[in-house]
Motif scaffolding. Structure first.
Motif, PDB file in Angstrom:
ATOM      1  N   GLU A  78       0.852  -1.184   0.000  1.00 53.24           N
ATOM      2  CA  GLU A  78       0.000   0.000   0.000  1.00 53.24           C
ATOM      3  C   GLU A  78       0.892   1.239   0.000  1.00 53.24           C
ATOM      4  OE1 GLU A  78      -3.850   1.385   2.492  1.00 53.24           O
ATOM      5  OE2 GLU A  78      -1.983   1.304   3.647  1.00 53.24           O
TER       6      GLU A  78
ATOM      7  N   SER B   7       0.818   5.490   0.266  1.00 52.04           N
ATOM      8  CA  SER B   7       0.006   6.651   0.627  1.00 52.04           C
ATOM      9  C   SER B   7       0.914   7.862   0.779  1.00 52.04           C
ATOM     10  CB  SER B   7      -0.759   6.403   1.929  1.00 52.04           C
ATOM     11  OG  SER B   7       0.127   6.170   3.005  1.00 52.04           O
ATOM     12  N   SER B   8       0.353   9.018   0.492  1.00 56.11           N
ATOM     13  CA  SER B   8       1.110  10.261   0.635  1.00 56.11           C
ATOM     14  C   SER B   8       0.126  11.416   0.707  1.00 56.11           C
ATOM     15  CB  SER B   8       2.064  10.454  -0.544  1.00 56.11           C
ATOM     16  OG  SER B   8       2.839  11.627  -0.379  1.00 56.11           O
TER      17      SER B   8
ATOM     18  N   SER C 255      -4.600   6.959  -1.900  1.00 53.74           N
ATOM     19  CA  SER C 255      -3.868   5.762  -1.478  1.00 53.74           C
ATOM     20  C   SER C 255      -4.260   4.591  -2.372  1.00 53.74           C
ATOM     21  CB  SER C 255      -4.174   5.432  -0.025  1.00 53.74           C
ATOM     22  OG  SER C 255      -3.775   6.489   0.818  1.00 53.74           O
TER      23      SER C 255
ATOM     24  N   ASP D 182      -5.222   9.475   3.323  1.00 56.71           N
ATOM     25  CA  ASP D 182      -5.948   8.243   3.643  1.00 56.71           C
ATOM     26  C   ASP D 182      -7.449   8.500   3.783  1.00 56.71           C
ATOM     27  OD1 ASP D 182      -3.535   6.908   3.671  1.00 56.71           O
ATOM     28  OD2 ASP D 182      -3.244   7.204   5.823  1.00 56.71           O
TER      29      ASP D 182
END
Length: 523
Positions: free
Chosen positions: A75, A77-78, A83, A272
């Motif tokens: 996974e 995410s940033s 995400s 998220d």
């Protein structure tokens, strides 16, 4: 620390051939789907594991094959991006898989929009949001002991190439918010290496030297508090060290930060699937401008991200440097509290390198009664033949020359023997050399404005601007134990990380790895 000497820092898939084979790792690179630029400091988490890595400055990351072989996906995410999960099946050995993240869109339905408008009308200004975030620090950061294992590195950056890369795996034992980080936090070293696969420059490795000026941070002073590079980095975390004087203009975060900056509320950010307040801030004092960002959760006013940079303003760019200092850090929520995810700090510095053109030796030619100057490089004709560029003195008196001959890297100075004082001085010089009576300082050779064929000026040092980075990336947060073990393997924080420090590897040492970057940001 910078003291008050400065009143102040949809996935699209592409593959490319890997520059070097690493049999134990697979590699990827995270890019923005719109711009193609690297997504720096994105979180890459192995699904089903409590461990992960943060992308490097080029957006790259590497993960152990044994972890990837035991999972179906990762996974990524940033901040500001959607995400996504990526299937393990897309990765292959000896390639870098390019993964393009899609920027998140702020799409709200009509009811939420109205609610946001009512909230703004009721009052939360940018400054009030920051005040609430600082007031809520005791509620949002852990007060009890915990530890985390992470990847530390320090390096220099020059022309997009990494130099002098040092890497380590370190466990940090923190006693919690109410205890002094500098005095009570313990550091355990699992492993370290000076990475010889990257260029090592011994001049750049030298410590800062403000007396000779050979290596300096212009207009600033980096105080180590007596600690090593990791300790310096940790001191520049104003969230963990909220009640300590960290760096200007932040000073003491809980009491000075809101007084020293102006704030603006920007468009919310998404992480998220949750919305965060985005507060930009700035300050300007004398020749320096400060710019930064805070990302604050809406439910509890917890600080999720902090970015701070000090620039020379447009009125003064120092030696071609505009950015003086920058720090970025991110915290993530775990069991209701905010824990460090990564911390990156860099500062510009100037390195003075030896001149490319120097006088190598001075020779007295008895047969031709000439003084021969031998240089390190072949000289440019016009400057080499200009008599005014040479000031030769013996016993404090100037010798006069009537002619000059230049061949390659040599200049022959022919004395004016028709001048009685020069004739006598030159005879005295010959006698002193022959009788071995000449002393250091008797003969002074001062040369200026002489150039070599490449335009290098004699005795003129080279100035090179670089960036120094110190970074720590958490791989695993450990909340099970509330007490710090008593052990003799803790690091001496007053000594360099890579010199004679105790090393103790845990039984699960293979669970951790160094997220070594590619050799160049452009790779």
């Amino acid at each position: 620390m910078y003291t008050n000497r400065l009143p102040f820092i949809v996935f699209l898939l592409v593959v490319s051939v890997c520059w070097a084979q690493e049999n134990d790792f697979i590699r990827g690179k995270v890019l923005d789907s719109n711009t193609g630029e690297p997504v720096v400091f994105a979180t890459v988490r192995v699904m089903g594991k409590a461990k992960g890595v943060i992308t490097n400055m080029d957006g790259s990351f590497r993960l152990p094959k044994e972890y990837m072989d035991a999972t179906d996906s990762i996974e990524i995410s940033s901040m500001g991006y959607e995400s996504k999960e990526v299937s393990r099946a897309l990765f292959a050995d000896n390639i870098i898989l390019e993964l393009k993240l899609t920027p998140a869109l702020l799409v709200l339905d009509e009811v939420i929009v109205k609610e946001r408008k009512r909230r703004v009308l009721r009052g939360l200004t940018a400054r009030e949001i920051v005040h609430k975030a600082i007031e809520n620090l005791p509620l949002n950061v852990p007060r009890s002991s915990y530890s985390y294992v992470g990847y530390y590195r320090d390096y220099q950056l020059y022309n997009l190439d990494y130099l002098n890369l040092n890497e380590a795996l370190i466990q940090i034992f923190d006693r919690g918010f109410e205890h002094s980080d500098y005095e009570t936090t313990e550091l355990g070293l699992f492993s370290y290496k000076r990475n010889s696969d990257f260029l090592i420059d011994t001049i750049g490795l030298k410590p800062y030297d403000y007396k000779s000026g050979h290596k300096t941070i212009s207009d600033a002073f980096l105080d180590s508090y007596g600690g090593n590079e990791l300790v310096i980095l940790k001191i520049h975390d104003p969230i963990r060290n909220h009640d300590k004087n960290t760096f200007d203009f932040v000073n003491v975060f809980q009491s000075d930060f809101t007084r020293n900056h102006t704030f603006n509320r920007e468009e919310d950010q998404i992480l998220d699937g949750s919305y965060l307040y985005h507060i930009s801030f700035s300050s300007s004092i004398k020749e320096w401008d400060v710019k930064g960002n805070l990302y604050i959760t809406k439910d509890s006013f917890a600080i999720h991200g902090f970015e701070y940079a000090v620039f020379y303003n447009t009125k003064r760019i120092n030696n071609g440097i505009d950015l003086l200092f920058e720090t970025k850090l991110e915290y993530k929520r775990k069991e209701g509290k905010m824990y460090l995810s990564y911390h990156s700090m860099n500062n510009s510095f100037r390195l003075v390198k030896p001149p490319k053109l120097k006088l190598e030796q001075t020779i007295l030619d008895f047969n031709r009664n000439q003084l021969v100057l031998e240089f390190t490089n072949d000289l440019e004709e016009e400057s080499a033949l200009r008599l005014a560029n040479y000031d030769i003195r013996f016993n404090g008196q100037k010798l006069k020359f009537k002619a000059i001959v230049h061949i390659g890297n040599e200049v022959s100075l022919i004395p004016d023997v028709q001048n009685k004082r020069t004739r006598n001085l030159f005879r005295e010089l010959i006698y002193s050399v022959n009788s071995d009576k000449i002393k250091s300082g008797d003969l002074i050779v001062d040369i200026k404005n002489v150039k070599d064929e490449n335009g290098n000026v004699v005795n003129e040092p080279e100035y090179e601007n670089r960036k120094q980075f110190r970074e720590f990336f958490v791989q695993e947060l450990q909340l099970g134990s509330t007490t710090i073990p008593r052990d003799d393997f803790f690091m001496d924080k007053g000594k360099p990380i890579f010199v004679d420090q105790p090393i103790k590897r845990p039984e699960n040492f293979s669970d951790y790895w160094m997220n070594t970057p590619l050799k160049s940001i452009e790779d």
